[in-house]
Design a protein around this motif. Structure first.
Motif, PDB file in Angstrom:
ATOM      1  N   VAL A 139       0.844  -1.193   0.000  1.00 21.48           N
ATOM      2  CA  VAL A 139       0.000   0.000   0.000  1.00 21.48           C
ATOM      3  C   VAL A 139       0.882   1.246   0.000  1.00 21.48           C
ATOM      4  N   ASN A 140       1.923   1.260   0.811  1.00 25.38           N
ATOM      5  CA  ASN A 140       2.835   2.394   0.867  1.00 25.38           C
ATOM      6  C   ASN A 140       3.539   2.608  -0.473  1.00 25.38           C
ATOM      7  N   GLN A 141       3.936   1.527  -1.112  1.00 25.65           N
ATOM      8  CA  GLN A 141       4.573   1.605  -2.429  1.00 25.65           C
ATOM      9  C   GLN A 141       3.615   2.246  -3.449  1.00 25.65           C
ATOM     10  N   ILE A 142       2.365   1.860  -3.411  1.00 26.09           N
ATOM     11  CA  ILE A 142       1.372   2.406  -4.336  1.00 26.09           C
ATOM     12  C   ILE A 142       1.129   3.889  -4.052  1.00 26.09           C
ATOM     13  N   ILE A 143       1.006   4.262  -2.784  1.00 28.16           N
ATOM     14  CA  ILE A 143       0.804   5.671  -2.426  1.00 28.16           C
ATOM     15  C   ILE A 143       1.986   6.506  -2.914  1.00 28.16           C
ATOM     16  N   ASN A 144       3.209   6.019  -2.722  1.00 33.34           N
ATOM     17  CA  ASN A 144       4.383   6.749  -3.205  1.00 33.34           C
ATOM     18  C   ASN A 144       4.409   6.829  -4.732  1.00 33.34           C
ATOM     19  N   GLY A 145       3.951   5.780  -5.401  1.00 34.33           N
ATOM     20  CA  GLY A 145       3.861   5.802  -6.860  1.00 34.33           C
ATOM     21  C   GLY A 145       2.858   6.829  -7.348  1.00 34.33           C
ATOM     22  N   LEU A 146       1.728   6.932  -6.662  1.00 27.94           N
ATOM     23  CA  LEU A 146       0.733   7.942  -7.021  1.00 27.94           C
ATOM     24  C   LEU A 146       1.285   9.349  -6.791  1.00 27.94           C
ATOM     25  N   LYS A 147       2.064   9.508  -5.742  1.00 24.96           N
ATOM     26  CA  LYS A 147       2.687  10.817  -5.492  1.00 24.96           C
ATOM     27  C   LYS A 147       3.617  11.193  -6.648  1.00 24.96           C
TER      28      LYS A 147
END
Length: 116
Positions: free
Chosen positions: A80-88
């Motif tokens: 989930v953290n990886q995806i949030i950082n990717g969206l950023k």
């Protein structure tokens, strides 16, 4: 309980402000995480753990995650953290997060705003 209502009203107010500005600046993406879930309408049937993302242009992503166990909990959180950082990195920033559920059922919603 009153504190939760206050937090909710404050978050709703902030979201309203963001919504009014977003029409000219960009769009939204919504991410839903089915982490530990039991299909309520399905009785005791469990749904696969996964992440759904819907972007402002209606394109979607369906990302499987590991089944919920104490052992997998940290790996799913990393995902989930990886995806949030990717969206950023794609220009989105998180404007709201909400988790709901009960024993055997946990769903988290994340709303992102994309700046242009």
């Amino acid at each position: 309980m009153n504190r939760m209502k206050g937090i909710f009203l404050f978050a709703a107010f902030l979201l309203f402000i963001q919504l009014s500005e977003a029409q000219d600046k960009g769009g939204y993406a919504t991410m839903r995480v089915f982490d530990c879930n039991r299909g309520v309408s399905m009785g005791s049937g469990y749904l696969a753990a996964r992440i759904f993302i819907v972007y402002e242009d209606s394109t979607t992503e369906d990302i499987p995650i590991l089944p919920y166990t104490e052992k997998n909990e940290l790996e799913n959180l990393k995902k989930v953290n990886q995806i949030i950082n990717g969206l950023k990195r794609k220009g989105y920033f998180l404007i709201s997060q909400y988790t709901t559920g009960e024993q055997g059922n946990l769903v988290s919603d994340y709303t992102f705003l994309k700046q242009r």
